[in-house]
Design an enzyme around this catalytic site. Structure first.
Site, PDB file in Angstrom:
ATOM      1  N   GLY A   8      16.243  -3.817  -8.769  1.00  0.00           N
ATOM      2  CA  GLY A   8      16.753  -5.199  -8.754  1.00  0.00           C
ATOM      3  C   GLY A   8      15.629  -6.215  -8.666  1.00  0.00           C
ATOM      4  O   GLY A   8      15.769  -7.283  -8.047  1.00  0.00           O
ATOM      5  N   GLY A  11      15.768 -10.320  -9.310  1.00  0.00           N
ATOM      6  CA  GLY A  11      16.656 -11.218  -8.579  1.00  0.00           C
ATOM      7  C   GLY A  11      15.896 -12.235  -7.740  1.00  0.00           C
ATOM      8  O   GLY A  11      14.669 -12.382  -7.846  1.00  0.00           O
ATOM      9  N   GLN A  12      16.654 -12.937  -6.894  1.00  0.00           N
ATOM     10  CA  GLN A  12      16.067 -14.023  -6.095  1.00  0.00           C
ATOM     11  C   GLN A  12      14.939 -13.481  -5.209  1.00  0.00           C
ATOM     12  O   GLN A  12      13.863 -14.084  -5.140  1.00  0.00           O
ATOM     13  CB  GLN A  12      17.155 -14.692  -5.231  1.00  0.00           C
ATOM     14  N   ASP A  34      14.928  -3.052 -13.199  1.00  0.00           N
ATOM     15  CA  ASP A  34      16.164  -3.825 -13.095  1.00  0.00           C
ATOM     16  C   ASP A  34      17.117  -3.297 -14.165  1.00  0.00           C
ATOM     17  O   ASP A  34      16.678  -2.666 -15.137  1.00  0.00           O
ATOM     18  CB  ASP A  34      15.899  -5.328 -13.290  1.00  0.00           C
ATOM     19  N   ILE A  35      18.391  -3.595 -14.016  1.00  0.00           N
ATOM     20  CA  ILE A  35      19.377  -3.155 -15.005  1.00  0.00           C
ATOM     21  C   ILE A  35      19.316  -4.004 -16.275  1.00  0.00           C
ATOM     22  O   ILE A  35      19.863  -3.644 -17.295  1.00  0.00           O
ATOM     23  CB  ILE A  35      20.797  -3.173 -14.397  1.00  0.00           C
ATOM     24  N   ASP A  52      19.181   1.498 -14.153  1.00  0.00           N
ATOM     25  CA  ASP A  52      20.423   1.284 -13.432  1.00  0.00           C
ATOM     26  C   ASP A  52      20.312   2.063 -12.124  1.00  0.00           C
ATOM     27  O   ASP A  52      20.301   3.299 -12.134  1.00  0.00           O
ATOM     28  CB  ASP A  52      21.602   1.779 -14.281  1.00  0.00           C
ATOM     29  N   TYR A 141      31.476  -7.355   0.479  1.00  0.00           N
ATOM     30  CA  TYR A 141      30.014  -7.359   0.613  1.00  0.00           C
ATOM     31  C   TYR A 141      29.609  -6.872   2.013  1.00  0.00           C
ATOM     32  O   TYR A 141      28.758  -5.994   2.169  1.00  0.00           O
ATOM     33  CB  TYR A 141      29.513  -8.781   0.369  1.00  0.00           C
ATOM     34  N   LYS A 145      27.565  -3.594   3.373  1.00  0.00           N
ATOM     35  CA  LYS A 145      26.328  -3.734   4.146  1.00  0.00           C
ATOM     36  C   LYS A 145      26.415  -2.960   5.470  1.00  0.00           C
ATOM     37  O   LYS A 145      25.435  -2.355   5.890  1.00  0.00           O
ATOM     38  CB  LYS A 145      26.015  -5.215   4.400  1.00  0.00           C
TER      39      LYS A 145
HETATM   40  P1  NAD Z   1      20.148 -11.098  -6.732  1.00  0.00           P
HETATM   41  O1  NAD Z   1      21.578 -11.068  -7.061  1.00  0.00           O
HETATM   42  O2  NAD Z   1      19.377 -12.333  -6.906  1.00  0.00           O
HETATM   43  O3  NAD Z   1      19.385  -9.943  -7.516  1.00  0.00           O
HETATM   44  C1  NAD Z   1      19.904  -8.647  -7.645  1.00  0.00           C
HETATM   45  C2  NAD Z   1      19.219  -7.973  -8.825  1.00  0.00           C
HETATM   46  O4  NAD Z   1      19.790  -6.666  -8.947  1.00  0.00           O
HETATM   47  C3  NAD Z   1      19.447  -8.691 -10.155  1.00  0.00           C
HETATM   48  O5  NAD Z   1      18.214  -8.887 -10.824  1.00  0.00           O
HETATM   49  C4  NAD Z   1      20.360  -7.738 -10.941  1.00  0.00           C
HETATM   50  O6  NAD Z   1      20.104  -7.732 -12.335  1.00  0.00           O
HETATM   51  C5  NAD Z   1      19.994  -6.402 -10.298  1.00  0.00           C
HETATM   52  N1  NAD Z   1      21.041  -5.386 -10.416  1.00  0.00           N
HETATM   53  C6  NAD Z   1      22.392  -5.532 -10.303  1.00  0.00           C
HETATM   54  N2  NAD Z   1      22.998  -4.355 -10.482  1.00  0.00           N
HETATM   55  C7  NAD Z   1      22.024  -3.446 -10.699  1.00  0.00           C
HETATM   56  C8  NAD Z   1      22.010  -2.044 -10.920  1.00  0.00           C
HETATM   57  N3  NAD Z   1      23.142  -1.322 -10.992  1.00  0.00           N
HETATM   58  N4  NAD Z   1      20.822  -1.423 -11.074  1.00  0.00           N
HETATM   59  C9  NAD Z   1      19.659  -2.135 -11.034  1.00  0.00           C
HETATM   60  N5  NAD Z   1      19.606  -3.452 -10.829  1.00  0.00           N
HETATM   61  C10 NAD Z   1      20.784  -4.098 -10.655  1.00  0.00           C
HETATM   62  O7  NAD Z   1      20.022 -10.574  -5.200  1.00  0.00           O
HETATM   63  P2  NAD Z   1      18.894 -10.924  -4.140  1.00  0.00           P
HETATM   64  O8  NAD Z   1      19.247 -12.225  -3.522  1.00  0.00           O
HETATM   65  O9  NAD Z   1      17.568 -10.717  -4.716  1.00  0.00           O
HETATM   66  O10 NAD Z   1      19.230  -9.821  -3.041  1.00  0.00           O
HETATM   67  C11 NAD Z   1      18.531  -8.604  -2.937  1.00  0.00           C
HETATM   68  C12 NAD Z   1      19.055  -7.875  -1.716  1.00  0.00           C
HETATM   69  O11 NAD Z   1      18.908  -8.712  -0.560  1.00  0.00           O
HETATM   70  C13 NAD Z   1      20.540  -7.507  -1.780  1.00  0.00           C
HETATM   71  O12 NAD Z   1      20.740  -6.283  -1.116  1.00  0.00           O
HETATM   72  C14 NAD Z   1      21.211  -8.615  -0.995  1.00  0.00           C
HETATM   73  O13 NAD Z   1      22.423  -8.198  -0.437  1.00  0.00           O
HETATM   74  C15 NAD Z   1      20.171  -8.859   0.077  1.00  0.00           C
HETATM   75  N6  NAD Z   1      20.301 -10.186   0.685  1.00  0.00           N
HETATM   76  C16 NAD Z   1      20.052 -11.323  -0.035  1.00  0.00           C
HETATM   77  C17 NAD Z   1      20.203 -12.560   0.571  1.00  0.00           C
HETATM   78  C18 NAD Z   1      19.951 -13.855  -0.171  1.00  0.00           C
HETATM   79  O14 NAD Z   1      20.213 -14.945   0.385  1.00  0.00           O
HETATM   80  N7  NAD Z   1      19.427 -13.822  -1.375  1.00  0.00           N
HETATM   81  C19 NAD Z   1      20.601 -12.636   1.921  1.00  0.00           C
HETATM   82  C20 NAD Z   1      20.874 -11.458   2.604  1.00  0.00           C
HETATM   83  C21 NAD Z   1      20.696 -10.239   1.981  1.00  0.00           C
HETATM   84  N1  SER Z   2      22.923 -15.002   0.940  1.00  0.00           N
HETATM   85  C1  SER Z   2      23.796 -13.887   0.978  1.00  0.00           C
HETATM   86  C2  SER Z   2      25.155 -14.252   0.481  1.00  0.00           C
HETATM   87  O1  SER Z   2      25.539 -15.389   0.676  1.00  0.00           O
HETATM   88  C3  SER Z   2      23.893 -13.367   2.397  1.00  0.00           C
HETATM   89  O2  SER Z   2      23.773 -12.011   2.369  1.00  0.00           O
HETATM   90  O3  SER Z   2      25.818 -13.413  -0.067  1.00  0.00           O
END
Ligand code: NAD
Ligand code: SER
Length: 313
Positions: A8, A11-12, A34-35, A52, A141, A145
């Site tokens: 992944g 992502g962010q 990434d997927i 994936d 979600y 978790k």
């Molecule tokens: P995001 O949604 O920005 O990025 C997720 C990435 O995963 C994307 O690039 C997507 O293309 C990829 N993806 C989706 N399905 C996939 C698969 N089957 N195989 C491979 N890649 C795949 O998420 P993020 O914000 O970067 O979050 C990353 C982790 O951090 C997650 O576990 C999320 O729950 C956790 N998290 C994020 C936040 C936040 O505020 N951003 C807060 C708490 C926890």
């Molecule tokens: N920023 C995330 C959400 O809102 C918290 O895990 O889903």
């Protein structure tokens, strides 16, 4: 030197963590996956592979070919998207974690998995939410978790896999947009403040949640993975926070830089009810005591950094 695979990665979080990992461990040692295809501004100058993360065999092959000893497992579906497709959230979040943990067990890798404030629910104490407390989330979600934290603990206790994680709050960053969470407003507000001088918020003015600027999130991920685990009482996953923000309070902070900025509200009942089920403020003293967690950014420094960057862009 560590050999790292990131799932992944586009992502962010990945778009910030990847360059930090490459700077620390060397470009060629960090495989981004990434997927979906990602732009070269994210993947270069290191290696990238489509993957994936729910496909355990493909994850196993990628880990073996890269000779990885550490996986940062970021692939997931976030809270708001999860409520629109609960089956997808359950499938992606659980199948990907299961495949990463099985591969880590077979190929002796350490695993970082982010958990979230989404593990908490309406019955959880809201103020200074303890590390160990009632966790009955009301979102799919959050269910994934909580299950994920327990699965990581199980793989550590039963099979000796070095699993580690933190419960991230809402993360604030520029660059890759947030992936469809309840805390996305705290990113959108900065973009709209700079672009239009106005933001219509989907949460109520006083909906307070824990937040963190992305450089601190990156430092939490790398910090816990480098920490000496002999002091760990917990491992999956530590409460971490940097600030508590409600929309009206962040709008006031933005007005210190952009006095004309205005905000109004068009509340989304789904995301509002998710926000109301999460803590106002978590207690992250376990992370501070067990591996020296300490954030560098507060609301003032985060706001200044976000506005400076977005104005430049
Ligand atoms: P995001 O949604 O920005 O990025 C997720 C990435 O995963 C994307 O690039 C997507 O293309 C990829 N993806 C989706 N399905 C996939 C698969 N089957 N195989 C491979 N890649 C795949 O998420 P993020 O914000 O970067 O979050 C990353 C982790 O951090 C997650 O576990 C999320 O729950 C956790 N998290 C994020 C936040 C936040 O505020 N951003 C807060 C708490 C926890
Ligand atoms: N920023 C995330 C959400 O809102 C918290 O895990 O889903």
């Amino acid at each position: 030197m560590k050999r790292i695979l990131v799932t992944g990665a586009g992502g962010q979080i990945g778009s910030w963590l990847l360059p930090a990992l490459r700077q620390h461990y060397g470009d060629s040692n960090v495989l981004a996956t990434d997927i979906r295809h990602l732009g070269s501004e994210i993947t270069e100058p290191g290696p990238f592979q489509l993957l994936d993360a729910t496909d355990a065999k493909a994850v196993g092959r990628a880990v073996m070919r890269h000779d990885a000893d550490t996986v940062y497992h970021l692939a997931a579906i976030l809270s708001a998207v999860g409520e629109s497709d609960p089956r997808l959230a359950w499938h992606v979040n659980m199948a990907s974690l299961e495949s990463v943990l099985d591969v880590a067990r077979e190929q002796r890798c350490a695993v970082f998995t982010p958990s979230s404030i989404g593990v908490f629910g309406p019955d959880t104490p809201k103020d200074r939410t303890p590390q160990d407390t009632l966790m009955r989330p009301s979102t799919i979600y959050g269910v994934t978790k909580v299950a994920g934290e327990l699965l990581c603990d199980y793989y550590h206790q039963r099979f000796g896999v070095d699993t580690r994680g933190v419960r991230y709050p809402g993360l604030i960053s520029y660059g890759a947009p947030p992936g469809g969470g309840t805390t996305d407003w705290a990113v959108d507000i900065f973009h709209q403040a700079v672009a239009r001088g106005h933001y219509t918020c989907f949460l109520a003015p006083d909906s307070q949640l824990d937040m963190m600027y992305m450089p601190d999130a990156v430092s939490a991920a790398m910090g816990i993975m480098e920490a000496d685990s002999t002091n760990f009482v917990h491992r999956n996953a530590f409460n971490v926070t940097a600030m508590q923000l409600a929309p009206e309070a962040l709008a006031a902070e933005i007005r210190k830089h952009l006095p004309e900025f205005t905000i109004d509200y068009d509340i989304d009942p789904v995301r509002q009810s998710i926000a109301e089920s999460w803590p106002d403020r978590v207690d992250d003293s376990a992370a501070r005591e067990q591996w020296g967690w300490e954030p560098a950014f507060d609301v003032a420094t985060t706001t200044r950094a976000m506005l400076e960057q977005l104005r430049e862009e």
